[in-house]
Design a protein around this motif. Sequence first.
Motif, mmCIF file in Angstrom:
data_model
loop_
_atom_site.group_PDB
_atom_site.id
_atom_site.type_symbol
_atom_site.label_atom_id
_atom_site.label_comp_id
_atom_site.label_asym_id
_atom_site.label_seq_id
_atom_site.Cartn_x
_atom_site.Cartn_y
_atom_site.Cartn_z
ATOM 1 N N GLU A 83 -1.162 57.149 79.855
ATOM 2 C CA GLU A 83 -0.760 57.539 78.500
ATOM 3 C C GLU A 83 0.749 57.421 78.350
ATOM 4 N N PHE A 84 1.465 57.851 79.377
ATOM 5 C CA PHE A 84 2.924 57.747 79.345
ATOM 6 C C PHE A 84 3.348 56.283 79.246
ATOM 7 N N ALA A 85 2.718 55.419 80.015
ATOM 8 C CA ALA A 85 3.066 53.992 79.998
ATOM 9 C C ALA A 85 2.817 53.387 78.616
ATOM 10 N N LYS A 86 1.708 53.755 78.009
ATOM 11 C CA LYS A 86 1.404 53.223 76.677
ATOM 12 C C LYS A 86 2.414 53.713 75.647
ATOM 13 N N SER A 87 2.713 55.002 75.663
ATOM 14 C CA SER A 87 3.669 55.523 74.686
ATOM 15 C C SER A 87 5.074 54.984 74.960
ATOM 16 N N PHE A 88 5.413 54.807 76.226
ATOM 17 C CA PHE A 88 6.710 54.242 76.577
ATOM 18 C C PHE A 88 6.807 52.801 76.091
ATOM 19 N N ASN A 89 5.725 52.043 76.237
ATOM 20 C CA ASN A 89 5.700 50.656 75.771
ATOM 21 C C ASN A 89 5.906 50.587 74.264
ATOM 22 N N VAL A 90 5.241 51.473 73.537
ATOM 23 C CA VAL A 90 5.393 51.500 72.084
ATOM 24 C C VAL A 90 6.841 51.828 71.720
ATOM 25 N N GLY A 91 7.412 52.799 72.396
ATOM 26 C CA GLY A 91 8.808 53.167 72.134
ATOM 27 C C GLY A 91 9.770 52.033 72.444
ATOM 28 N N MET A 92 9.529 51.329 73.545
ATOM 29 C CA MET A 92 10.400 50.217 73.904
ATOM 30 C C MET A 92 10.279 49.081 72.894
ATOM 31 N N ARG A 93 9.081 48.827 72.406
ATOM 32 C CA ARG A 93 8.895 47.784 71.384
ATOM 33 C C ARG A 93 9.656 48.148 70.106
ATOM 34 N N LYS A 94 9.586 49.426 69.713
ATOM 35 C CA LYS A 94 10.327 49.863 68.531
ATOM 36 C C LYS A 94 11.827 49.690 68.756
ATOM 37 N N CYS A 95 12.290 50.040 69.941
ATOM 38 C CA CYS A 95 13.705 49.902 70.276
ATOM 39 C C CYS A 95 14.124 48.441 70.243
ATOM 40 N N LEU A 96 13.301 47.567 70.779
ATOM 41 C CA LEU A 96 13.596 46.139 70.792
ATOM 42 C C LEU A 96 13.661 45.593 69.373
ATOM 43 N N ASP A 97 12.690 45.953 68.538
ATOM 44 C CA ASP A 97 12.698 45.501 67.147
ATOM 45 C C ASP A 97 13.929 46.014 66.409
ATOM 46 N N PHE A 98 14.272 47.273 66.632
ATOM 47 C CA PHE A 98 15.455 47.851 65.999
ATOM 48 C C PHE A 98 16.717 47.125 66.456
ATOM 49 N N GLY A 99 16.827 46.857 67.743
ATOM 50 C CA GLY A 99 18.000 46.157 68.277
ATOM 51 C C GLY A 99 18.133 44.753 67.703
ATOM 52 N N LYS A 100 17.021 44.045 67.596
ATOM 53 C CA LYS A 100 17.054 42.702 67.006
ATOM 54 C C LYS A 100 17.488 42.771 65.544
ATOM 55 N N ASP A 101 16.954 43.743 64.810
ATOM 56 C CA ASP A 101 17.311 43.891 63.405
ATOM 57 C C ASP A 101 18.806 44.176 63.247
ATOM 58 N N VAL A 102 19.318 45.089 64.043
ATOM 59 C CA VAL A 102 20.738 45.427 63.971
ATOM 60 C C VAL A 102 21.603 44.229 64.361
ATOM 61 N N ALA A 103 21.196 43.494 65.379
ATOM 62 C CA ALA A 103 21.961 42.313 65.804
ATOM 63 C C ALA A 103 21.992 41.260 64.700
ATOM 64 N N CYS A 104 20.878 41.043 64.038
ATOM 65 C CA CYS A 104 20.838 40.063 62.940
ATOM 66 C C CYS A 104 21.704 40.514 61.766
ATOM 67 N N ARG A 105 21.610 41.787 61.410
ATOM 68 C CA ARG A 105 22.441 42.284 60.311
ATOM 69 C C ARG A 105 23.924 42.196 60.653
ATOM 70 N N THR A 106 24.266 42.519 61.885
ATOM 71 C CA THR A 106 25.665 42.429 62.311
ATOM 72 C C THR A 106 26.143 40.985 62.284
ATOM 73 N N GLY A 107 25.305 40.064 62.720
ATOM 74 C CA GLY A 107 25.655 38.646 62.677
ATOM 75 C C GLY A 107 25.901 38.166 61.260
ATOM 76 N N ARG A 108 25.035 38.561 60.332
ATOM 77 C CA ARG A 108 25.222 38.172 58.929
ATOM 78 C C ARG A 108 26.505 38.771 58.368
ATOM 79 N N PHE A 109 26.798 40.028 58.721
ATOM 80 C CA PHE A 109 28.009 40.691 58.242
ATOM 81 C C PHE A 109 29.255 39.973 58.762
ATOM 82 N N ILE A 110 29.249 39.615 60.041
ATOM 83 C CA ILE A 110 30.393 38.917 60.623
ATOM 84 C C ILE A 110 30.567 37.544 59.984
ATOM 85 N N LYS A 111 29.472 36.829 59.755
ATOM 86 C CA LYS A 111 29.561 35.524 59.091
ATOM 87 C C LYS A 111 30.127 35.664 57.682
ATOM 88 N N GLN A 112 29.685 36.692 56.973
ATOM 89 C CA GLN A 112 30.176 36.923 55.622
ATOM 90 C C GLN A 112 31.678 37.204 55.644
#
Length: 91
Positions: free
Chosen positions: A51-80
């Motif tokens: 159960e811990f592994a499954k919940s940890f995996n879900v949390g890591m996926r959310k973290c990864l998606d959030f990190g990608k989103d922030v990186a893309c937004r930061t890239g667009r901001f820097i380009k602008q």
Amino acid sequence: MRTWRSKLIFLLIIYFAGFATAIYTLAPVPENQTRQTRKKTFAYSAVKSDEFAKSFNVGMRKCLDFGKDVACRTGRFIKQKYNDRQLQTDG
């Protein structure tokens, strides 16, 4: 080929996953357990760790998606900002 931001996010995730695994593995176990209780607890802890592994995996996926989103937004901001700066120097 991945960008340096994706590589950095991936390496941070791997690092913190290893750190969390080490903490989970090294957590103290109560001393007053008998051998029979430990056998019963092992089966329960295996289920609990799944159960811990499954919940940890879900949390890591959310973290990864959030990190990608922030990186893309930061890239667009820097380009602008870079384009704005180029327009100021050209104009």
